[in-house]
Design a protein around this motif. Structure first.
Motif, short mmCIF file in Angstrom:
data_model
loop_
_atom_site.label_atom_id
_atom_site.label_comp_id
_atom_site.label_asym_id
_atom_site.label_seq_id
_atom_site.Cartn_x
_atom_site.Cartn_y
_atom_site.Cartn_z
N MET A 1 0.86 -1.19 0.00
CA MET A 1 0.00 0.00 0.00
C MET A 1 0.89 1.23 0.00
SD MET A 1 -3.29 -1.06 0.28
CE MET A 1 -4.26 0.07 1.26
N THR A 2 1.28 1.70 -1.18
CA THR A 2 2.20 2.82 -1.30
C THR A 2 1.43 4.14 -1.34
OG1 THR A 2 3.69 1.38 -2.52
CG2 THR A 2 4.10 3.75 -2.65
N THR A 3 1.94 5.13 -0.60
CA THR A 3 1.25 6.42 -0.47
C THR A 3 2.22 7.57 -0.69
OG1 THR A 3 -0.31 5.48 1.12
CG2 THR A 3 -0.13 7.87 1.06
N ILE A 4 1.77 8.57 -1.44
CA ILE A 4 2.52 9.82 -1.60
C ILE A 4 1.86 10.87 -0.72
CG2 ILE A 4 3.17 11.67 -3.19
CD1 ILE A 4 3.28 9.62 -5.42
N ASP A 5 2.66 11.52 0.12
CA ASP A 5 2.17 12.58 0.99
C ASP A 5 2.80 13.90 0.60
OD1 ASP A 5 0.41 11.33 3.04
OD2 ASP A 5 2.19 10.12 3.44
N ILE A 6 1.95 14.87 0.35
CA ILE A 6 2.39 16.24 0.05
C ILE A 6 1.98 17.10 1.24
CG2 ILE A 6 2.17 18.17 -1.57
CD1 ILE A 6 1.24 15.98 -3.63
N ASP A 7 2.95 17.71 1.88
CA ASP A 7 2.69 18.43 3.13
C ASP A 7 3.13 19.89 3.01
OD1 ASP A 7 2.08 19.05 5.75
OD2 ASP A 7 3.88 18.10 6.59
N HIS A 8 2.14 20.78 2.87
CA HIS A 8 2.39 22.23 2.78
C HIS A 8 3.49 22.55 1.75
CE1 HIS A 8 -0.30 23.19 6.08
NE2 HIS A 8 0.22 22.19 6.77
N ALA A 9 3.38 21.90 0.59
CA ALA A 9 4.40 22.08 -0.45
C ALA A 9 4.09 23.27 -1.33
CB ALA A 9 4.50 20.81 -1.30
N SER A 10 5.11 24.05 -1.61
CA SER A 10 5.03 25.17 -2.55
C SER A 10 6.20 25.08 -3.52
CB SER A 10 5.08 26.52 -1.82
OG SER A 10 4.00 26.68 -0.94
N ARG A 11 6.00 25.64 -4.69
CA ARG A 11 7.09 25.70 -5.66
C ARG A 11 6.94 26.99 -6.44
NH1 ARG A 11 12.20 23.66 -7.50
NH2 ARG A 11 12.49 24.97 -9.32
N TRP A 12 8.01 27.77 -6.45
CA TRP A 12 7.97 29.00 -7.23
C TRP A 12 9.17 29.08 -8.17
CZ3 TRP A 12 7.76 29.36 -1.75
CH2 TRP A 12 8.98 29.60 -1.12
N PHE A 13 8.96 29.83 -9.24
CA PHE A 13 9.99 30.08 -10.25
C PHE A 13 10.16 31.59 -10.34
CE2 PHE A 13 7.75 26.18 -11.32
CZ PHE A 13 8.78 25.28 -11.55
N GLY A 14 11.20 32.11 -9.71
CA GLY A 14 11.33 33.57 -9.64
C GLY A 14 10.18 34.15 -8.84
N ASN A 15 9.44 35.05 -9.47
CA ASN A 15 8.30 35.67 -8.81
C ASN A 15 6.98 34.93 -9.06
OD1 ASN A 15 9.85 37.78 -7.74
ND2 ASN A 15 9.68 38.97 -9.64
N VAL A 16 7.04 33.85 -9.83
CA VAL A 16 5.83 33.10 -10.18
C VAL A 16 5.64 31.93 -9.21
CG1 VAL A 16 4.65 31.76 -11.96
CG2 VAL A 16 6.04 33.74 -12.61
N VAL A 17 4.50 31.89 -8.54
CA VAL A 17 4.19 30.79 -7.63
C VAL A 17 3.36 29.77 -8.40
CG1 VAL A 17 3.09 30.10 -5.47
CG2 VAL A 17 4.22 32.33 -5.63
N ALA A 18 3.94 28.62 -8.68
CA ALA A 18 3.24 27.59 -9.46
C ALA A 18 2.39 26.69 -8.58
CB ALA A 18 4.26 26.76 -10.24
N VAL A 19 2.88 26.35 -7.41
CA VAL A 19 2.15 25.54 -6.43
C VAL A 19 2.24 26.25 -5.10
CG1 VAL A 19 2.10 23.34 -5.18
CG2 VAL A 19 2.53 23.36 -7.64
N ASN A 20 1.10 26.45 -4.43
CA ASN A 20 1.04 27.32 -3.26
C ASN A 20 0.46 26.57 -2.05
OD1 ASN A 20 0.83 29.40 -1.45
ND2 ASN A 20 -0.24 30.80 -2.83
N ASP A 21 1.35 26.10 -1.16
CA ASP A 21 0.96 25.52 0.13
C ASP A 21 -0.06 24.40 -0.03
OD1 ASP A 21 1.15 25.34 2.91
OD2 ASP A 21 -0.60 26.60 3.21
#
Length: 303
Positions: free
Chosen positions: A1-21
């Motif tokens: 039973m494999t699980t991926i957990d994403i915990d308060h993840a953000s990703r930005w490129f310069g001033n652009v926020v692609a994924v926000n919390d």
């Protein structure tokens, strides 16, 4: 039973926020990842696949960090949206090369090609393939090591109806086997048919999670719409409009039905059969007209 957990993840490129919390858990079964173009779906999948590091937060596979952890690729298969492939190779050569990266050989490559029904074209060069055929060869390369986790970014792009049906059946079977399958798609009807669970991303944020009908019913600030046919539509409309659970009723002469907006879902669903019985009216059709995945998605985007 494999699980991926994403915990308060953000990703930005310069001033652009692609994924926000974003916080979510992707477990066994088939999960659909929805969002408009530019919502951050591909960025999120790339973080789950170890291609991008989160700027903040964590992305883990069964508790282990995915970023810079090559051991995850023993259990993860990835089908990216990008078309970067070695066009001078044949389909079989491409899949064999991917098998060898996992310490496997031609037998596993042939099994993967058979799984996606590409044996007939495996000796042709990839440069001669249609987009749908390229998608299936990418799928074969992702399956060559029999992964327990499969991440697919827009896998149905370019496939004809038969190819889509074949891939949908394959993903259903993998989900039923207990594998963790996540796919993104802009073809909402296919997601509705295939995914047992959905995650919605809007403007980089996690907008909703769960079964799309349950999500719709939680949206109590918006009216629920129904298409209702009965033995006496006008009498039913007159009886329902007096109740505060009903915001509006339209007689659709073309459909021969009533279109009703209900602002109190619980009260209306109890009231409708009571009113029909009290007035001697037979209900012929009671159909939610805004519980399609497309409707839910448009509500979430507009919210």
């Amino acid at each position: 039973m494999t699980t991926i957990d994403i915990d308060h993840a953000s990703r930005w490129f310069g001033n652009v926020v692609a994924v926000n919390d974003v916080t979510m858990t992707i477990g066994p079964g088939v999960t659909g990842l929805l969002g408009p173009n530019g919502a951050g779906k591909s960025t999120l999948i790339n973080m789950m696949g170890g291609f991008l590091a989160p700027s903040t937060g964590t992305v883990t596979l069964d508790g282990a960090q995915i970023w810079r952890n090559e051991s995850v690729y023993r259990t993860v298969g990835i089908v990216p949206e990008r078309e970067a492939m070695y066009d001078f190779l044949t389909g079989r050569e491409f899949v064999v090369a991917n098998a060898e990266l996992h310490g496997l050989g031609a037998r596993e490559a042939d099994r993967a090609l058979a799984t996606v029904e590409m044996e007939y074209a495996q000796d042709r060069k990839i440069q001669t393939y249609s987009k749908g055929m390229r998608q299936r060869v990418k799928m074969a390369s992702a399956l060559v090591h029999d992964p327990s986790v499969l991440l697919l970014d827009e896998p149905f792009n370019g496939m004809d109806p038969r190819q889509r049906m074949q891939l949908m059946e394959l993903l259903r079977r993998m989900g039923a086997e207990g594998r963790t399958v996540l796919f993104s798609s802009h073809i909402l009807e296919e997601v509705e048919q295939l995914a047992s669970h959905i995650e919605v991303i809007v403007a980089g944020r996690h907008a909703a999670s769960g079964d799309f009908r349950k999500i719709r019913r939680l949206m109590t600030d918006r009216p629920h719409r129904y298409l209702i046919r009965s033995s006496d539509d006008r009498a039913l409309a007159a009886a329902l409009i007096a109740d505060p659970s009903t915001a509006g009723i339209e007689v659709d002469l073309k459909e021969g039905a009533l279109r009703i907006q209900a602002v109190d879902f619980g009260r209306f669903t109890t009231l409708l059969p009571q009113v029909a019985k009290a007035n001697g009216i037979r209900l012929l059709t009671v159909s939610p007209s805004d519980e399609s995945l497309e409707s839910v998605f448009s509500y979430l985007v507009a919210a």
